[in-house]
Write a protein that holds these residues in place. Sequence first.
Motif, PDB file in Angstrom:
ATOM      1  N   CYS A  52      24.931 -20.308  13.275  1.00 37.27           N
ATOM      2  CA  CYS A  52      23.810 -19.674  13.969  1.00 37.27           C
ATOM      3  C   CYS A  52      22.582 -20.565  13.819  1.00 37.27           C
ATOM      4  O   CYS A  52      22.328 -21.108  12.734  1.00 37.27           O
ATOM      5  N   SER A  85      22.048 -21.489  21.774  1.00 42.78           N
ATOM      6  CA  SER A  85      23.027 -20.645  22.457  1.00 42.78           C
ATOM      7  C   SER A  85      24.470 -21.097  22.253  1.00 42.78           C
ATOM      8  O   SER A  85      25.384 -20.479  22.796  1.00 42.78           O
ATOM      9  N   THR A 155      26.161 -10.920  27.130  1.00 43.93           N
ATOM     10  CA  THR A 155      26.289 -12.077  26.259  1.00 43.93           C
ATOM     11  C   THR A 155      26.096 -13.350  27.076  1.00 43.93           C
ATOM     12  O   THR A 155      26.125 -13.330  28.311  1.00 43.93           O
ATOM     13  N   VAL A 156      25.918 -14.467  26.387  1.00 45.78           N
ATOM     14  CA  VAL A 156      25.793 -15.744  27.076  1.00 45.78           C
ATOM     15  C   VAL A 156      27.064 -16.027  27.865  1.00 45.78           C
ATOM     16  O   VAL A 156      27.011 -16.527  28.994  1.00 45.78           O
ATOM     17  N   ALA A 167      29.859 -21.169  28.883  1.00 50.63           N
ATOM     18  CA  ALA A 167      28.640 -20.834  28.133  1.00 50.63           C
ATOM     19  C   ALA A 167      27.857 -22.095  27.790  1.00 50.63           C
ATOM     20  O   ALA A 167      26.626 -22.113  27.852  1.00 50.63           O
ATOM     21  N   ALA A 171      24.040 -22.939  29.045  1.00 52.58           N
ATOM     22  CA  ALA A 171      22.996 -23.210  28.052  1.00 52.58           C
ATOM     23  C   ALA A 171      22.296 -24.531  28.354  1.00 52.58           C
ATOM     24  O   ALA A 171      21.068 -24.633  28.264  1.00 52.58           O
ATOM     25  N   CYS A 174      20.146 -24.040  31.493  1.00 56.97           N
ATOM     26  CA  CYS A 174      18.961 -23.220  31.211  1.00 56.97           C
ATOM     27  C   CYS A 174      17.909 -24.058  30.506  1.00 56.97           C
ATOM     28  O   CYS A 174      16.714 -23.972  30.818  1.00 56.97           O
ATOM     29  N   SER A 181      16.236 -21.840  25.783  1.00 54.00           N
ATOM     30  CA  SER A 181      17.648 -21.493  25.600  1.00 54.00           C
ATOM     31  C   SER A 181      17.994 -20.272  26.456  1.00 54.00           C
ATOM     32  O   SER A 181      17.115 -19.522  26.894  1.00 54.00           O
ATOM     33  N   THR A 182      19.289 -20.063  26.671  1.00 55.89           N
ATOM     34  CA  THR A 182      19.729 -18.903  27.456  1.00 55.89           C
ATOM     35  C   THR A 182      19.285 -17.602  26.802  1.00 55.89           C
ATOM     36  O   THR A 182      18.848 -16.668  27.479  1.00 55.89           O
ATOM     37  N   GLN A 183      19.405 -17.528  25.479  1.00 57.71           N
ATOM     38  CA  GLN A 183      19.003 -16.313  24.770  1.00 57.71           C
ATOM     39  C   GLN A 183      17.502 -16.071  24.883  1.00 57.71           C
ATOM     40  O   GLN A 183      17.062 -14.926  25.033  1.00 57.71           O
ATOM     41  N   GLN A 184      16.726 -17.137  24.816  1.00 55.25           N
ATOM     42  CA  GLN A 184      15.270 -16.984  24.971  1.00 55.25           C
ATOM     43  C   GLN A 184      14.938 -16.506  26.378  1.00 55.25           C
ATOM     44  O   GLN A 184      14.074 -15.639  26.567  1.00 55.25           O
TER      45      GLN A 184
END
Length: 228
Positions: A52, A85, A155-156, A167, A171, A174, A181-184
Amino acid sequence: MTAARDVLSVRDYGASHGSHDHDHFQILFGLHGVLELEVGGHGRRIGAGDGCVVPPGERHDFEARFGARCLVLDSQARDWARAVSFTPPPATMALATYLARACTDRLPRAQQHGPSLLLEAWLPPADGATGRPRRTIDWDALARWALARSSVAPTVAELAARVHLSAAQLASRCRDERGQSTQQWLRELRLAQARAWREQGLSVAEVARRSGYRSPSALTAARRRTGI
């Protein structure tokens, strides 16, 4: 290039609950046991071989009820933003095990070269390595689809499947096209929607439920950190 303040270490986690944030990236790679994380209101499970990347300023809660050991890298290198990500490939375990042993034995070359080796192992090959043309991403349509998922954030992998990419490819795209990032991107999208719901008069508790946050305080903290 490795940042001057990069620090590799091996850390043991126990049942005591912890919570903090940093002004640098923190990279966690599981060596033994299971570390339970909550990053930005979302749960993560770090077992042996899992990893992570916690971005700067992202508060994270953690505990390991039965004990866990992780390789930890505290890094100022901005290139780690590209890895937020990504899930490290299985081959990363061998490198992480070596670096953990080198940290225990206090080998200076591991501290010098380990962070850059870990980043290189973590990231997949760039899209350009295949020589294939890039698939166009309709980011507005993807945003509408993601927000239509109500309180369950996709999810990503689900976002990537929606636009027929892996994924890792999503990422990378993005990061290149949205600058994050994708999560951001997804987090800011959902927080912007949460702000709109609040402006419509919904309670903080209801907005938190709809946004997928575990509590109103978690939503408030996330909005405060991002300014959304």
